[in-house]
Design an enzyme around this catalytic site. Structure first.
Site, PDB file in Angstrom:
ATOM      1  N   PRO A  85       0.820  -1.216   0.000  1.00  0.00           N
ATOM      2  CA  PRO A  85       0.000   0.000   0.000  1.00  0.00           C
ATOM      3  C   PRO A  85       0.852   1.262   0.000  1.00  0.00           C
ATOM      4  O   PRO A  85       2.055   1.204   0.272  1.00  0.00           O
ATOM      5  CB  PRO A  85      -0.813  -0.135   1.307  1.00  0.00           C
ATOM      6  CG  PRO A  85      -0.032  -1.066   2.160  1.00  0.00           C
ATOM      7  CD  PRO A  85       0.675  -2.000   1.234  1.00  0.00           C
ATOM      8  N   PRO A  86       0.256   2.403  -0.300  1.00  0.00           N
ATOM      9  CA  PRO A  86       1.027   3.652  -0.329  1.00  0.00           C
ATOM     10  C   PRO A  86       1.598   3.992   1.054  1.00  0.00           C
ATOM     11  O   PRO A  86       0.978   3.734   2.081  1.00  0.00           O
ATOM     12  CB  PRO A  86      -0.014   4.703  -0.752  1.00  0.00           C
ATOM     13  CG  PRO A  86      -1.098   3.935  -1.412  1.00  0.00           C
ATOM     14  CD  PRO A  86      -1.135   2.611  -0.741  1.00  0.00           C
ATOM     15  N   GLY A  87       2.778   4.574   1.052  1.00  0.00           N
ATOM     16  CA  GLY A  87       3.359   5.085   2.286  1.00  0.00           C
ATOM     17  C   GLY A  87       4.132   4.087   3.110  1.00  0.00           C
ATOM     18  O   GLY A  87       4.536   4.409   4.235  1.00  0.00           O
ATOM     19  N   GLY A  89       7.059   2.777   2.154  1.00  0.00           N
ATOM     20  CA  GLY A  89       8.497   2.956   1.945  1.00  0.00           C
ATOM     21  C   GLY A  89       9.084   2.211   0.774  1.00  0.00           C
ATOM     22  O   GLY A  89      10.267   1.895   0.791  1.00  0.00           O
ATOM     23  N   LYS A  90       8.288   1.962  -0.282  1.00  0.00           N
ATOM     24  CA  LYS A  90       8.810   1.200  -1.422  1.00  0.00           C
ATOM     25  C   LYS A  90       9.876   2.001  -2.178  1.00  0.00           C
ATOM     26  O   LYS A  90      10.951   1.485  -2.479  1.00  0.00           O
ATOM     27  CB  LYS A  90       7.650   0.834  -2.356  1.00  0.00           C
ATOM     28  CG  LYS A  90       6.585  -0.049  -1.729  1.00  0.00           C
ATOM     29  CD  LYS A  90       5.514  -0.448  -2.722  1.00  0.00           C
ATOM     30  CE  LYS A  90       4.706   0.733  -3.208  1.00  0.00           C
ATOM     31  NZ  LYS A  90       3.923   1.383  -2.138  1.00  0.00           N
ATOM     32  N   THR A  91       9.558   3.248  -2.494  1.00  0.00           N
ATOM     33  CA  THR A  91      10.505   4.065  -3.265  1.00  0.00           C
ATOM     34  C   THR A  91      11.761   4.377  -2.457  1.00  0.00           C
ATOM     35  O   THR A  91      12.886   4.274  -2.950  1.00  0.00           O
ATOM     36  CB  THR A  91       9.827   5.372  -3.708  1.00  0.00           C
ATOM     37  OG1 THR A  91       8.639   5.054  -4.455  1.00  0.00           O
ATOM     38  CG2 THR A  91      10.753   6.199  -4.577  1.00  0.00           C
ATOM     39  N   SER A 116     -14.421 -12.507   0.275  1.00  0.00           N
ATOM     40  CA  SER A 116     -14.021 -12.741   1.661  1.00  0.00           C
ATOM     41  C   SER A 116     -15.050 -12.263   2.678  1.00  0.00           C
ATOM     42  O   SER A 116     -14.872 -12.477   3.878  1.00  0.00           O
ATOM     43  CB  SER A 116     -12.671 -12.059   1.945  1.00  0.00           C
ATOM     44  OG  SER A 116     -12.775 -10.662   1.804  1.00  0.00           O
ATOM     45  N   LYS A 139      -5.479  -7.236   6.994  1.00  0.00           N
ATOM     46  CA  LYS A 139      -6.780  -7.279   7.661  1.00  0.00           C
ATOM     47  C   LYS A 139      -6.626  -7.304   9.182  1.00  0.00           C
ATOM     48  O   LYS A 139      -7.368  -6.623   9.904  1.00  0.00           O
ATOM     49  CB  LYS A 139      -7.558  -8.500   7.181  1.00  0.00           C
ATOM     50  CG  LYS A 139      -7.988  -8.400   5.718  1.00  0.00           C
ATOM     51  CD  LYS A 139      -8.728  -9.636   5.256  1.00  0.00           C
ATOM     52  CE  LYS A 139      -9.188  -9.484   3.807  1.00  0.00           C
ATOM     53  NZ  LYS A 139      -9.903 -10.673   3.305  1.00  0.00           N
TER      54      LYS A 139
END
Length: 805
Positions: free
Chosen positions: A357-359, A361-363, A680, A723
């Site tokens: 998900p965004p934020g 720390g992937k980049t 689900s 989840k």
């Protein structure tokens, strides 16, 4: 125009065909006679009254024309002078007298004799004729001014006459027209008609000359510019020669750069060939610029320059730990990569894909990898890219063509082994310009990318030593063929404890520096950070957490400026609301009252996990199942399966077999504007319907997720960690999960596992026994059961759920 009086007369005269010229009356014309038949005709005329009939040939290439090869209208001329030349030819000067039309041609003693009809027109001068003459004279003056081949003074003097016949013939003889156009004017016998025709011809010719003058002036300006540039270039070359650099210094410099670039043999041969073409081109030509740009790009791309790689595992581990908290699996993979680099002499480049998900720390993780390995870092954003040329470049046939972003980023890196980040690889699209994800297949395939061909460079380029890292929020939008070429590493959302540590070690320090604060001005307690996490952010990553900490720092910075540098603020859980305002999220959901037909489910989204409340209520009706809340097709089918399960287990729930005939069941998932889908939520919907029918409240301190079958089996789901993180953030510390997901709990952080009680189930009976606050009712009689499930007229408070705002 007056009606002229026409008089006809026939004459028999020697005739001579002429080539490439039309003789008009009243004009003096010199030409050379060489044909034997023409010489005989000329001699016959000279022996007589010196008059001869001249007519133009249809085809000038015919040496011995026949009567059918000659125009029917010609001119009777008077031979003024004749001179026999040494080669036997005769040079003559003739003066046109009048027009004539051939009636008959006979061949007499080696030359042609023509019977010619002469038409004489006596035109009376009137206002219309005079106006026509003035118009034609004015147009001819304008024509002479524009036409550079005619002398203005001579021509104007020649046309100052009062006879319209002489005026038109004089002008016609001096116009620069084709033979056919002049012949057409000669064949007009009526002077008044000829006057109008000459006016029209002059209009057209003046327009042509104006257009020619415009084009010539434009060409002249361009030539002057080119000559200026040429002069300056020659001057520069002369200066360089005086300085000892020589005329070919530029090309010699390019040759040295090509030799020093370390290109493969095929590429070097192409560069040398292009350089030779460039030398042969004029420096100002457009093709010269294209060729020079191509050579510049070939030289700008790194062919042999490499970053000296740092393979010290201890140092790399230290750098990764300093820059990022947690992410143990990712760090292990990077350290494994470095270990392989130490053992293998020429390993292939790795291709990783960080999904999360965004934020999270992937980049920034990609930047840390570059820092840890000592490589250059370049980043290319693929979000919204829909043109294949962005990857492969344009061919050089297009104006303004450039290489693709892959080659451009390699030039920016300056080395052939950088860390290359392909950001947002899941957000590419395609249109009529091609599919960029298909072009990436070659880039990200270790078996092919050593000979990647960019359309602009049109030579093979080695990408095998590049460390490619792709990032994505979701993986299902990435084409399967592209997924197959990457090693997918998932970055899950952070737990509250991880977020607290990240804020303490990184975010607070960063935001304090950006706000110009020191440790003396502001201090965050752990409780304050946790309060921000719980009450002001609800996310998988830490971007919003960083923004809220930045908001606090800016407010404190304002106080420091206002009250002096000695101002100090201690941020605690009690006063954090003074800086950030009203709480954005409720503290917890666990303390709310349990209700009938209200169940807390767990969902996965692109930004992490979230809780999903599901409501069900029973009303009088005819067995209709209503689904609302913007549910997708899969989720609606899950609701149908849940309803079928409930009907099949009616006896277990204390319901008659035909309970649904007199009831309608309404299932609603709040936050109706947000689309929802996926299987689900199956056990969540089944539990809500069972609770609404059995009138047993569902525990509000428990969450659940799982797919349901018609037989009540609970099937596994994805996104387990996200989840559970969502449940923990919402204050729910107990969850019902499919038994087949027990193996996935190993990926859940230890502190989260210890904080939550997890129930692993195989079927819905187990779900209901755990989720319901009371035992299932025992069916005593049909009337009692019907009474128990018939909605009361005035429901007691809390029994019928309301939509949560």
């Amino acid at each position: 125009m007056s009606n002229p009086k026409e008089k006809f007369e026939s004459k028999k005269l020697p005739m001579m065909p002429i080539r490439d010229v039309v003789i008009f009356p009243y004009m003096m014309t010199p030409f050379v006679v060489g044909r034997e038949s023409s010489v005989h005709a000329l001699e016959e005329a000279l022996a007589g009254d010196k008059k001869i009939f001249l007519a133009t040939q249809l085809d000038a290439s015919i040496d011995e024309p026949k009567p059918t090869d000659i125009y029917q209208v010609g001119t009777i001329v008077n031979i003024v002078q004749s001179l026999k030349l040494p080669d036997g030819n005769i040079k003559v000067l003739v003066e046109g007298i009048e027009r004539g039309k051939i009636l008959q041609i006979t061949d007499t003693e080696g030359f042609m004799q023509a019977t010619v009809r002469v038409a004489r027109y006596a035109t009376e001068t009137n206002a219309q004729i005079e106006a026509g003459m003035q118009r034609v004279t004015a147009l001819f003056e304008q024509y002479v001014k524009l036409c550079q081949s005619l002398n203005y003074e001579t021509m104007i003097a020649a046309v100052r006459m009062e006879d319209p016949a002489k005026l038109t013939d004089t002008i016609a003889a001096n116009l620069q027209l084709s033979i056919e156009e002049k012949q057409a004017l000669l064949e007009i016998f009526d002077p008044a008609e000829r006057l109008n025709r000459i006016g029209d011809v002059l209009d057209v010719e003046i327009e042509k000359l104006n257009m020619d003058r415009t084009i010539q002036s434009r060409v002249k300006r361009q030539m002057e510019k080119a000559q200026k540039e040429y002069y300056l270039n020659e001057k520069i070359k002369a200066i360089q020669k005086e300085l000892g650099r020589g005329e070919k210094s530029e090309f010699d410099e390019l040759k040295k750069k090509i030799d020093a670039a370390g290109m493969p043999k095929e590429v070097r041969d192409k560069a040398i060939q292009e350089l030779k073409k460039l030398e042969a081109m004029p420096p100002m030509s457009a093709e010269s610029t294209v060729s020079r740009n191509y050579l510049d790009w070939l030289l700008a791309v790194p062919w042999k320059k490499r970053s000296k790689e740092i393979r010290n595992i201890g140092r790399a581990e230290k750098v990764l730990n300093e820059d990022h908290y947690g992410l143990e699996k990712i760090k292990e993979r990077i350290l494994e990569f470095l270990a392989v680099r130490q053992l293998v002499k020429n390993p292939k480049g790795s291709i990783l894909c960080f999904v999360g998900p965004p934020g999270v720390g992937k980049t920034s993780l990609g930047m840390s990898i570059a820092k840890a390995t000592g490589r250059k870092f370049v980043r290319m954003s693929l979000g919204g890219v829909r043109d294949e040329a962005e990857i492969r470049g344009h061919r050089r046939t297009y104006i303004g063509a450039l290489p693709g972003q892959i080659i451009q980023m390699m030039k920016k890196a300056g080395t052939k082994n950088p860390v290359f980040m392909l950001d947002e690889v899941d957000k590419m699209s395609m249109d009529f310009r091609g599919d960029p994800s298909a072009a990436l297949l070659e880039v990200l395939d270790p078996e092919q990318n050593f000979m990647f061909v960019d359309h602009y460079l049109d030579v093979e380029y080695d990408l095998s030593q590049v460390f490619f890292i792709a990032t994505a929020n979701v993986i299902h939008t990435v084409p399967p063929a592209l997924q197959d070429r990457m090693e997918v590493l998932r970055l899950h959302g952070y737990t509250e404890q991880e977020k607290t540590e990240i804020a303490k070690q990184f975010l607070v320090i960063k935001q304090m520096a950006q706000a110009g604060l020191t440790d003396k001005n502001i201090q965050f307690t752990d409780d304050a950070i946790r309060q921000i996490i719980r009450s002001f952010t609800r996310e998988a990553g830490v971007r919003n957490l960083e923004r809220e900490i930045g908001n606090v720092c800016r407010k404190v910075a304002r106080k420091v400026v206002k009250e002096g540098p000695n101002y100090t603020a201690a941020i605690t859980a009690e006063n954090v609301g003074d800086f950030l305002g009203v709480l954005k999220f409720r503290d917890t959901l666990a303390h709310e009252k349990s209700e009938v037909g209200l169940v807390t489910g767990l969902a996965w989204t692109e930004v992490g996990g979230s809780i999903l409340s599901t409501e069900a209520t029973v009303v009088d009706g005819k067995g209709k199942l209503t689904l609302t809340g913007k549910l997708g097709d899969v989720m609606q089918e899950s609701a149908q399966a849940a309803m079928s399960y409930v009907r099949s287990r009616a006896a277990r729930l204390g319901l008659p077999r035909d309970f649904y005939r007199n009831l309608d069941i309404h299932v609603h998932v709040p936050e109706g504007a947000i689309p929802k889908d996926g299987p689900s939520a199956g056990i969540t919907i089944a539990t809500a319907i069972s609770s609404a029918l059995s009138r047993i409240p569902v525990r509000r301190d428990i969450a659940m997720t799982g797919e349901i079958t018609l037989r009540g089996k609970v099937l596994p789901i994805g996104g387990l960690k996200e989840k559970l993180l969502a449940a923990h953030r919402a204050g729910l510390f107990e969850a019902i999960l499919p038994a087949e997901n027990e193996k996935d709990v190993a990926e859940v952080p230890e502190n989260l596992r210890s904080a939550m009680k997890l129930h692993f189930v195989d079927n819905m009976d187990q779900v209901l026994s755990i989720a319901f606050e009371g035992p299932l009712p025992q069916m005593t009689s049909e009337s009692e059961t019907i009474a128990s499930i018939t909605p009361p007229t005035t429901p007691p408070p809390g029994d019928i759920p309301t939509a949560r705002q």
